[in-house]
Design an enzyme around this catalytic site. Structure first.
Site, PDB file in Angstrom:
ATOM      1  N   HIS A  38       0.759  -1.249   0.000  1.00 12.02           N
ATOM      2  CA  HIS A  38       0.000   0.000   0.000  1.00 12.02           C
ATOM      3  C   HIS A  38       0.789   1.299   0.000  1.00 12.02           C
ATOM      4  O   HIS A  38       0.180   2.363  -0.114  1.00 12.02           O
ATOM      5  CB  HIS A  38      -0.960   0.009   1.193  1.00 12.02           C
ATOM      6  CG  HIS A  38      -1.964  -1.095   1.146  1.00 12.02           C
ATOM      7  ND1 HIS A  38      -2.876  -1.245   0.118  1.00 12.02           N
ATOM      8  CD2 HIS A  38      -2.187  -2.137   1.986  1.00 12.02           C
ATOM      9  CE1 HIS A  38      -3.621  -2.309   0.339  1.00 12.02           C
ATOM     10  NE2 HIS A  38      -3.217  -2.875   1.465  1.00 12.02           N
ATOM     11  N   ASP A  63      -6.966  -8.630  -7.542  1.00 15.71           N
ATOM     12  CA  ASP A  63      -8.008  -7.950  -8.318  1.00 15.71           C
ATOM     13  C   ASP A  63      -7.930  -6.433  -8.221  1.00 15.71           C
ATOM     14  O   ASP A  63      -8.049  -5.741  -9.231  1.00 15.71           O
ATOM     15  CB  ASP A  63      -9.404  -8.402  -7.868  1.00 15.71           C
ATOM     16  CG  ASP A  63      -9.695  -9.844  -8.238  1.00 15.71           C
ATOM     17  OD1 ASP A  63      -9.008 -10.384  -9.128  1.00 15.71           O
ATOM     18  OD2 ASP A  63     -10.602 -10.434  -7.636  1.00 15.71           O
ATOM     19  N   HIS A 150      -2.967  -2.953   8.080  1.00 18.69           N
ATOM     20  CA  HIS A 150      -4.172  -3.179   7.274  1.00 18.69           C
ATOM     21  C   HIS A 150      -4.709  -1.846   6.773  1.00 18.69           C
ATOM     22  O   HIS A 150      -4.877  -0.913   7.560  1.00 18.69           O
ATOM     23  CB  HIS A 150      -5.221  -3.885   8.147  1.00 18.69           C
ATOM     24  CG  HIS A 150      -6.581  -3.955   7.553  1.00 18.69           C
ATOM     25  ND1 HIS A 150      -6.874  -4.698   6.432  1.00 18.69           N
ATOM     26  CD2 HIS A 150      -7.742  -3.365   7.917  1.00 18.69           C
ATOM     27  CE1 HIS A 150      -8.158  -4.554   6.150  1.00 18.69           C
ATOM     28  NE2 HIS A 150      -8.705  -3.755   7.033  1.00 18.69           N
TER      29      HIS A 150
END
Length: 155
Positions: A38, A63, A150
């Site tokens: 990220h 995806d 996360h």
């Protein structure tokens, strides 16, 4: 005497090489994986390149993925903001950013069996984000006691 010294140095070098090789084979910690997934890396400015780098760790095409155009240290700073429930409502270790950051959103458009051949659409924007944070693991830098693990959402 000289031969024994050479043999012991060679043995030491081989042992050191083995230790380094084994250490590099360890999977990334949750915070290292967060950074790989990220945090935007200028070396990979387009989604196709960035996702090829990211996907090599799993061997398959993800995806969708969001890259934050900010530093890991800045995201660590967000971990110090007020705790809020995460999107799944199970955890309360999430924190909202105070400022919008540039993001790159990558959407898989051409799947492939070989991850290097997948193609992605790139969308750029400026958004706030929410991250989940946990105490660092022993393999993480001691510089940060709490680290992002996360990306919960962008908004």
């Amino acid at each position: 005497m000289g031969l024994k010294l050479l043999e012991s140095r060679l043995c030491l070098l081989l042992s050191l090489g083995l230790v380094l090789m084994l250490a590099s084979c360890q999977p990334p910690t949750p915070s290292q994986w967060f950074e790989i997934q990220h945090i935007y890396n200028r070396a990979y400015p387009r989604c196709n390149d960035a996702m090829r780098h990211r996907n090599r760790f799993t061997g398959h095409c993800k995806d969708i993925n969001t890259f934050l155009h900010t530093s890991f240290a800045s995201v660590v700073g967000v971990c110090g903001n007020r705790n809020i429930p995460c999107g799944n409502r199970t955890y309360r270790n999430c924190h909202n950013s105070r400022y919008r950051v540039s993001i790159t959103f990558c959407n898989l458009t051409t799947p492939a069996r070989i991850y290097t051949q997948c193609r992605y659409q790139t969308t750029r924007s400026r958004k706030f984000y929410t991250v989940g944070c946990d105490p660092r693991t022993p393999r993480d830098s001691p510089m940060y006691p709490v680290v992002p693990v996360h990306l919960d959402r962008i908004f």
